[in-house]
Design an enzyme around this catalytic site. Structure first.
Site, PDB file in Angstrom:
ATOM      1  N   ARG A  56       1.168  -1.444   0.172  1.00  0.00           N
ATOM      2  CA  ARG A  56      -0.354   0.197  -0.016  1.00  0.00           C
ATOM      3  C   ARG A  56       0.823   1.487   0.111  1.00  0.00           C
ATOM      4  O   ARG A  56       0.833   2.291  -0.608  1.00  0.00           O
ATOM      5  CB  ARG A  56      -0.970   0.322   1.345  1.00  0.00           C
ATOM      6  CG  ARG A  56      -2.138  -0.652   0.623  1.00  0.00           C
ATOM      7  CD  ARG A  56      -3.138  -1.062   2.229  1.00  0.00           C
ATOM      8  NE  ARG A  56      -2.198  -2.003   2.535  1.00  0.00           N
ATOM      9  CZ  ARG A  56      -2.041  -2.040   3.681  1.00  0.00           C
ATOM     10  NH1 ARG A  56      -2.269  -0.489   4.247  1.00  0.00           N
ATOM     11  NH2 ARG A  56      -1.388  -2.831   5.153  1.00  0.00           N
ATOM     12  N   THR A  57       2.587   1.405   0.745  1.00  0.00           N
ATOM     13  CA  THR A  57       2.369   2.674   1.372  1.00  0.00           C
ATOM     14  C   THR A  57       3.083   2.545  -0.622  1.00  0.00           C
ATOM     15  O   THR A  57       3.261   3.959  -0.804  1.00  0.00           O
ATOM     16  CB  THR A  57       3.759   2.574   2.088  1.00  0.00           C
ATOM     17  OG1 THR A  57       3.164   2.177   3.043  1.00  0.00           O
ATOM     18  CG2 THR A  57       4.522   3.920   1.641  1.00  0.00           C
ATOM     19  N   HIS A  99       6.818   5.957  10.413  1.00  0.00           N
ATOM     20  CA  HIS A  99       5.866   5.523   9.220  1.00  0.00           C
ATOM     21  C   HIS A  99       5.482   7.097   8.732  1.00  0.00           C
ATOM     22  O   HIS A  99       3.477   7.337   8.879  1.00  0.00           O
ATOM     23  CB  HIS A  99       5.032   4.271   9.229  1.00  0.00           C
ATOM     24  CG  HIS A  99       4.917   3.964   7.626  1.00  0.00           C
ATOM     25  ND1 HIS A  99       4.969   4.101   6.894  1.00  0.00           N
ATOM     26  CD2 HIS A  99       3.460   3.084   7.383  1.00  0.00           C
ATOM     27  CE1 HIS A  99       4.459   4.037   5.598  1.00  0.00           C
ATOM     28  NE2 HIS A  99       3.212   3.281   6.684  1.00  0.00           N
TER      29      HIS A  99
END
Lengths: 307, 151
Positions: free
Chosen positions: A55-56, A134
């Site tokens: 996803r990132t 993050h």
């Protein structure tokens, strides 16, 4: 006047001021409403993922392309010169930053992004460094909270699940503390919020409580932020006993405020029952989509003096 | 005569005095003083007005670096350093806990990037009620000073 994030590294949430976080959130909202394909025109972004993160990585690469930029990079550190030839990360970063206008990096070791920022000639954006930070997840969380509540100030945020190892929870708590939010921490004792973080909240005079169950806070919470409790950390009986307290279903949501929204960094396993998806409280899929806009905002801000 | 220190005077070098009893041997180890090959005189459990018992270390022909002074201040904040020239105390200063400790200890986090890259370790120092904590610039983890030094 140049925006304060121009040419700045984005490594860790505590590096960002409240004003800078607000700027990112408001820019993300603007770009969601009105995409601008010129913001990264003729820009090359290095997308260096030394470990997998679907996803990132995909949301960063989508963000780059939607703003008119292009990217180079890799999605697995195994094939790089670091792994194959023993090159240092410092040397790799020096070279890659000479090819690109910005460097997005995910790395399995804590501190990798900070180190990269010391050797890079272009802005480094931390896409996750081990169990440390993050920040882009936190910024998309902030944007999602702002979007669904209309403000970031003075909200009651309940964090549920594994609060000990969940870096998203740690960073989001640090960020929301800047906005005078109050917190409820709901977790098994063994997975409670680390003391160094609650010490920081104490120092800042931020109000928080540790609770036993979601039911205890559901009638007052504006946001319930769910995280996954890993089954493997407990034996089966213990896990079943815990599940009643830390799994969200329709019954748990009885008495919730109208504005309550549920967030989750995903992937979800069984901590939110699928039936909750159909309620107006579910916001986790919008949250995941918002990852693109938050990352668009960051890239646009670090690479454009005026925006 | 009974209270007189039984430790030989040095001509030139450094005397670390008022070390809390029991810390002297740790400081010898941490600063690797024995490996200097200079003459070292140590006293353990010596009588002290302030500390009841104290340790003392005298190192000939040696001044301490900033990094070593930082390490000393973390483990023996009550210590004093005396710079000796020709048997006379030329300079005397008390320890103070530094804001930053660089290149003195490895980060205890085995997954911290500082172990495998060409950088010095770097900690910011925070004093707590009963402890001194060091926060690694790279991995951002905080550790008690005893864990960092592994004494």
């Amino acid at each position: 006047m140049a925006n304060p994030l121009y040419k700045k590294h984005i490594i860790s949430i505590p590096d960002l001021s409240r004003d800078e976080m607000e700027l990112i959130v408001k820019t993300a909202a603007k770009l969601k409403q009105a995409p601008d394909t010129r913001l990264l025109k003729n820009r090359v972004i290095a997308s260096c993922f030394f470990e997998a993160s679907t996803r990132t990585r995909l949301s960063f690469e989508t963000a780059i392309q939607r703003l008119g930029g292009t990217f180079i990079g890799f999605d697995n550190g195994g094939n790089t010169s670091l792994a194959k030839k023993g090159e240092s990360l410092a040397d790799s970063v020096k070279v890659i930053s000479s090819y690109a206008d910005a460097l997005v990096m995910r790395h399995p070791q804590e501190g990798a992004a900070r180190l990269a920022s010391e050797f890079s000639s272009v802005p480094v954006i931390n896409g996750g460094d081990g169990s440390n930070q993050h920040p882009t997840q936190t910024l998309l969380d902030l944007f999602s909270i702002y979007e669904c509540q209309g403000t970031l100030d003075g909200l009651h945020i309940a964090f549920v699940g594994d609060l000990k190892y969940g870096r998203t929870v740690h960073s989001l708590t640090q960020a929301l503390a800047e906005f005078g939010c109050r917190f409820s921490f709901i977790s098994p004792e063994a997975l409670g919020m680390p003391e160094y973080l609650t010490d920081d909240l104490d120092e800042k005079g931020i109000s928080y409580q540790r609770c036993d169950s979601i039911e205890g806070v559901v009638d007052d919470a504006d946001i319930i932020y769910m995280t996954r409790v890993q089954k493997e950390r407990f034996d089966e009986t213990e896990f079943k006993h815990m599940a009643a307290k830390y799994i969200l279903n329709l019954e748990t949501l009885n008495g919730a405020k109208d504005n309550l929204k549920i967030l989750h960094p995903l992937p979800r396993v069984d901590e939110i029952a699928v039936e909750v998806d159909r309620t107006p409280y579910a916001y986790y899929f919008e949250q995941a989509e918002n990852g693109v806009y938050a990352r668009e905002a960051l890239l646009a801000l670090v690479l454009n003096e005026d925006i | 005569m009974a209270n007189k220190l039984q430790v030989e005077a040095i001509k030139t070098g450094t005397v670390i005095d008022h070390i809390p009893a029991g810390q002297g041997i740790k400081i010898l180890k941490q600063l690797q003083l024995v490996e200097l090959k200079e003459k070292i005189t140590v006293g353990f459990n010596l009588p002290s007005k302030d500390l009841e018992l104290k340790d003392l270390i005298k190192v000939e022909n040696r001044l301490f670096t900033e990094s070593e002074a930082s390490q000393l201040s973390l483990f023996a904040p009550s210590a004093t350093i005396n710079v000796i020239e020709n048997y006379v105390v030329k300079d005397k200063f008390a320890m103070s806990i530094p804001d930053v400790v660089e290149a003195a200890f490895d980060c205890p986090n085995s997954n911290c990037i500082s172990h495998s890259e060409p950088v010095n370790s770097h900690f910011t120092v925070k004093q707590k009620t009963n402890d001194v904590q060091l926060k690694c610039k790279y991995c951002e983890k905080s550790f008690s000073k005893d864990i960092v030094a592994d004494l």
